[in-house]
Motif scaffolding. Structure first.
Motif, PDB file in Angstrom:
ATOM      1  N   VAL A   1       0.886  -1.070   0.049  1.00  0.00           N
ATOM      2  CA  VAL A   1      -0.040  -0.136  -0.056  1.00  0.00           C
ATOM      3  C   VAL A   1       0.971   1.297   0.251  1.00  0.00           C
ATOM      4  CG1 VAL A   1      -1.643   1.491   1.238  1.00  0.00           C
ATOM      5  CG2 VAL A   1      -1.956  -1.388   1.117  1.00  0.00           C
ATOM      6  N   ILE A   2       1.724   1.293   0.933  1.00  0.00           N
ATOM      7  CA  ILE A   2       2.785   2.434   0.911  1.00  0.00           C
ATOM      8  C   ILE A   2       3.491   2.548  -0.357  1.00  0.00           C
ATOM      9  CG2 ILE A   2       4.688   3.370   2.204  1.00  0.00           C
ATOM     10  CD1 ILE A   2       2.642   3.278   3.819  1.00  0.00           C
ATOM     11  N   ASN A   3       4.194   1.305  -1.146  1.00  0.00           N
ATOM     12  CA  ASN A   3       4.839   1.528  -2.393  1.00  0.00           C
ATOM     13  C   ASN A   3       4.092   2.035  -3.572  1.00  0.00           C
ATOM     14  OD1 ASN A   3       6.862   0.372  -1.305  1.00  0.00           O
ATOM     15  ND2 ASN A   3       6.539  -1.784  -1.863  1.00  0.00           N
ATOM     16  N   ARG A   4       2.361   1.509  -3.457  1.00  0.00           N
ATOM     17  CA  ARG A   4       1.523   2.103  -4.257  1.00  0.00           C
ATOM     18  C   ARG A   4       1.403   3.458  -4.223  1.00  0.00           C
ATOM     19  NH1 ARG A   4      -1.219   0.243  -8.315  1.00  0.00           N
ATOM     20  NH2 ARG A   4      -3.250   1.182  -7.431  1.00  0.00           N
ATOM     21  N   LEU A   5       1.238   4.005  -3.058  1.00  0.00           N
ATOM     22  CA  LEU A   5       1.282   5.577  -2.733  1.00  0.00           C
ATOM     23  C   LEU A   5       2.489   6.254  -3.252  1.00  0.00           C
ATOM     24  CD1 LEU A   5      -0.387   5.839   0.956  1.00  0.00           C
ATOM     25  CD2 LEU A   5      -1.197   6.716  -1.278  1.00  0.00           C
ATOM     26  N   ASP A   6       3.585   5.730  -3.213  1.00  0.00           N
ATOM     27  CA  ASP A   6       4.814   6.067  -3.483  1.00  0.00           C
ATOM     28  C   ASP A   6       4.742   6.278  -5.091  1.00  0.00           C
ATOM     29  OD1 ASP A   6       6.025   6.669  -1.120  1.00  0.00           O
ATOM     30  OD2 ASP A   6       7.224   4.738  -1.114  1.00  0.00           O
TER      31      ASP A   6
END
Length: 175
Positions: free
Chosen positions: A95-100
């Motif tokens: 989820v964090i990677n997708r936001l990045d």
């Protein structure tokens, strides 16, 4: 609402989300539906058998698509003491990677709009064109869009911070 109505709604939502994930992430139809199923789960992981039963797909197809999602870092699995089953769930870091990824895409789009705006302003200056209403409108579009992107980036960064804090809190509580 009955259990049957909830199950029907779940199947429709899995399908709707699956179509979106196919388009956004270029995932296969089955991978997209597996991801949707995991996103809807309130449990800490969904066992293989439940995925197969819910999506009505063969063991080999489910297995292949679970491996694909794992290799892309979209999902992971956990085990439970005394239970040999693997429970699949969406990887929190994903989820964090997708936001990045989304933040980076918005930054690139902002950069392009800033370049376009600077170019248009230079053309007006070099050609000594009078700023007519139609030209003013074109320039204001770029300016407003850049402002919108700035707000979007601020909100995405805030969301990322909040999610990260939630994950840290959850990790502390699970220890």
């Amino acid at each position: 609402m009955t259990i049957e109505e909830l199950e029907k709604e779940k199947r429709l939502l899995i399908e709707e989300m699956g179509v979106c994930f196919e388009n956004w992430d270029t995932l296969s139809p089955l991978s997209s539906r597996i991801f949707a199923l995991l996103a809807l789960s309130l449990e800490d992981g969904v066992p293989f058998e439940e995925i197969q039963e819910t999506l009505e797909a063969s063991k080999s197809s489910i297995s292949t698509n679970l491996q694909l999602l794992q290799s892309k870092g979209r999902i992971g699995y956990c085990t439970k003491p005394g239970d040999r089953k693997r429970y699949f769930k969406i990887d929190d870091q994903q989820v964090i990677n997708r936001l990045d990824e989304k933040i980076e895409a918005w930054k690139q789009e902002k950069l392009l709009h800033e370049k376009v705006l600077r170019y248009k302003e230079k053309v007006l200056e070099v050609k000594e064109i009078e700023l007519k209403d139609s030209l003013q409108l074109r320039l204001s579009y770029n300016k407003h869009y850049i402002e919108f992107i700035d707000k979007m980036l601020q909100n995405l960064e805030l969301l990322k911070e909040n999610l990260f804090a939630t994950y840290l809190k959850r990790e502390k509580e699970s220890k």
